[in-house]
Design a protein around this motif. Structure first.
Motif, short mmCIF file in Angstrom:
data_model
loop_
_atom_site.label_atom_id
_atom_site.label_comp_id
_atom_site.label_asym_id
_atom_site.label_seq_id
_atom_site.Cartn_x
_atom_site.Cartn_y
_atom_site.Cartn_z
N GLN A 1 0.81 -1.22 0.00
CA GLN A 1 0.00 0.00 0.00
C GLN A 1 0.85 1.28 0.00
O GLN A 1 1.76 1.42 0.80
CB GLN A 1 -0.85 -0.03 1.26
CG GLN A 1 -1.86 1.06 1.35
CD GLN A 1 -2.65 0.97 2.64
OE1 GLN A 1 -2.14 0.54 3.67
NE2 GLN A 1 -3.90 1.35 2.57
N MET A 2 0.56 2.20 -0.92
CA MET A 2 1.33 3.44 -1.01
C MET A 2 0.45 4.61 -1.44
O MET A 2 -0.72 4.42 -1.79
CB MET A 2 2.49 3.26 -2.00
CG MET A 2 2.03 3.07 -3.41
SD MET A 2 3.41 3.07 -4.55
CE MET A 2 3.73 1.34 -4.73
N ILE A 3 1.07 5.78 -1.39
CA ILE A 3 0.38 6.98 -1.90
C ILE A 3 0.89 7.20 -3.32
O ILE A 3 2.09 7.26 -3.54
CB ILE A 3 0.69 8.21 -1.02
CG1 ILE A 3 0.20 7.96 0.41
CG2 ILE A 3 0.04 9.46 -1.62
CD1 ILE A 3 0.77 8.93 1.43
N LEU A 4 -0.04 7.34 -4.23
CA LEU A 4 0.32 7.48 -5.63
C LEU A 4 -0.10 8.88 -6.09
O LEU A 4 -1.29 9.22 -6.04
CB LEU A 4 -0.42 6.40 -6.42
CG LEU A 4 -0.16 6.34 -7.90
CD1 LEU A 4 1.31 6.00 -8.16
CD2 LEU A 4 -1.03 5.26 -8.54
N SER A 5 0.89 9.67 -6.49
CA SER A 5 0.59 11.00 -7.01
C SER A 5 0.65 10.92 -8.54
O SER A 5 1.71 10.77 -9.13
CB SER A 5 1.64 11.98 -6.46
OG SER A 5 1.50 13.22 -7.07
N CYS A 6 -0.52 10.97 -9.17
CA CYS A 6 -0.61 10.77 -10.63
C CYS A 6 -0.24 12.04 -11.38
O CYS A 6 -0.25 13.14 -10.81
CB CYS A 6 -2.03 10.40 -11.02
SG CYS A 6 -2.54 8.79 -10.40
N GLY A 7 0.03 11.91 -12.65
CA GLY A 7 0.14 13.09 -13.52
C GLY A 7 -1.27 13.61 -13.77
O GLY A 7 -2.24 12.84 -13.66
N GLY A 8 -1.37 14.88 -14.13
CA GLY A 8 -2.69 15.47 -14.34
C GLY A 8 -3.52 14.77 -15.41
O GLY A 8 -4.75 14.79 -15.38
N GLY A 9 -2.84 14.12 -16.37
CA GLY A 9 -3.58 13.49 -17.46
C GLY A 9 -3.78 11.99 -17.30
O GLY A 9 -4.38 11.34 -18.16
N THR A 10 -3.29 11.44 -16.21
CA THR A 10 -3.36 9.98 -16.04
C THR A 10 -4.79 9.42 -16.15
O THR A 10 -5.00 8.39 -16.79
CB THR A 10 -2.70 9.54 -14.70
OG1 THR A 10 -1.45 10.20 -14.56
CG2 THR A 10 -2.49 8.04 -14.64
N PRO A 11 -5.80 10.09 -15.57
CA PRO A 11 -7.15 9.51 -15.64
C PRO A 11 -7.84 9.67 -17.00
O PRO A 11 -8.98 9.26 -17.17
CB PRO A 11 -7.94 10.28 -14.57
CG PRO A 11 -6.96 11.09 -13.84
CD PRO A 11 -5.78 11.29 -14.73
N LEU A 12 -7.15 10.27 -17.97
CA LEU A 12 -7.79 10.48 -19.27
C LEU A 12 -7.95 9.17 -20.02
O LEU A 12 -8.83 9.01 -20.85
CB LEU A 12 -6.97 11.46 -20.13
CG LEU A 12 -6.77 12.85 -19.54
CD1 LEU A 12 -5.96 13.72 -20.50
CD2 LEU A 12 -8.10 13.51 -19.21
N ARG A 13 -7.09 8.20 -19.71
CA ARG A 13 -7.20 6.89 -20.37
C ARG A 13 -8.05 5.96 -19.54
O ARG A 13 -7.77 5.75 -18.35
CB ARG A 13 -5.82 6.25 -20.45
CG ARG A 13 -5.02 6.62 -21.64
CD ARG A 13 -3.82 5.68 -21.71
NE ARG A 13 -3.15 5.80 -22.96
CZ ARG A 13 -2.19 4.98 -23.35
NH1 ARG A 13 -1.80 3.98 -22.58
NH2 ARG A 13 -1.62 5.12 -24.51
N GLU A 14 -9.03 5.40 -20.20
CA GLU A 14 -9.95 4.49 -19.53
C GLU A 14 -9.21 3.35 -18.81
O GLU A 14 -9.51 3.01 -17.66
CB GLU A 14 -10.91 3.91 -20.60
CG GLU A 14 -12.07 3.12 -20.07
CD GLU A 14 -13.04 3.97 -19.27
OE1 GLU A 14 -13.22 5.16 -19.60
OE2 GLU A 14 -13.61 3.43 -18.29
#
Ligand code: S3P
Length: 173
Positions: free
Chosen positions: A72-85
Motif C-alpha cells: 500500500q502506497m500513496i500514488l501521485s498521478c500526472g494530471g492526465g493519467t485519468p484520461l485513459r480508460e
C-alpha cells in the motif's frame, strides 16, 4: 490493501499533498512524473518533445500496472493519467481515488512560472486552463471516489480532510 491515489489537474497540489500525507501516515509515495522522468533519464518536457505525448501516456499505464500488487502506497498521478480508460480501471482495481480540485485562477497563480508543463507551453493563461479543466471534468469525475477542494486552504487542513474521509478505507488511517 488499497493505495491512496491522488488525481487532478496540474497545480491542484497532488505532489504537495502526497508528501504531507506520507509524513502523516508513514506511507511511501510514488510520484508518477518523477518516476517516469527518472527511468527515461529525461525531464517531462523532454519526453514529450523527443517521444511525444502518446509514448508518455504508455509509460503512465505501464507504471500503474506495475504497482498494482505492491504494498500500500500513496500514488501521485500526472494530471492526465485519468484520461485513459485503462488507467482508471488500474487505479480503481487497487486504490481509493481522490480528486483534488482548484479553480482555474488558483491553478494559474500556482503554476504560471513553471516551465515543466509541456501541455501549457505558450498557453499559460486562465482561459486556456479553464477550457482544459472543462474538457477533462467528466474523466476526473468518473475516476474519483472522493473529491477534495484545495482553493484557499492550508495543506494540513486538506490532508486532515482526506485522512478523515479515508477512515476505514485504508489500513494506515
Ligand atoms: C499532464 C500533467 C503533468 C505531467 C504531464 C501531463 C497533464 O503532471 O504528467 O505534463 O496531461 O495534465 P502534473 O499534474 O503533476 O503537473
Amino acid at each position: 490493501m488499497k493505495h491512496i491515489v491522488l488525481i487532478g489537474f496540474m497545480g491542484t497540489g497532488k505532489s504537495t499533498i502526497a508528501k504531507n500525507l506520507s509524513h502523516m501516515l508513514q506511507m511511501e509515495v510514488l510520484e508518477m512524473d518523477e518516476e517516469i522522468a527518472c527511468r527515461e533519464g529525461m525531464s517531462i518536457p523532454e519526453i514529450f518533445r523527443v517521444h511525444g505525448e502518446a509514448y508518455f501516456r504508455e509509460k503512465e499505464t505501464e507504471l500503474l500496472v506495475e504497482i498494482e500488487n505492491k504494498e500500500q502506497m500513496i500514488l501521485s498521478c500526472g494530471g492526465g493519467t485519468p484520461l485513459r480508460e485503462c488507467n482508471v480501471i488500474e487505479m480503481k482495481k487497487n486504490g481509493i481515488v481522490i480528486w483534488l480540485t482548484a479553480e482555474a485562477k488558483t491553478i494559474w497563480k500556482r503554476i504560471k512560472d513553471d516551465k515543466n508543463r509541456p501541455l501549457l507551453k505558450g498557453n499559460m493563461n486562465i482561459e486556456y486552463i479553464q477550457n482544459m479543466i472543462e474538457q477533462r471534468h467528466e474523466k476526473y469525475q468518473n475516476a474519483s471516489d472522493l473529491i477534495v477542494k484545495t482553493d484557499g486552504r492550508e495543506v494540513s487542513e486538506i490532508c486532515e480532510e482526506i485522512i478523515d474521509k479515508l477512515k476505514g478505507e485504508v489500513t494506515h488511517v
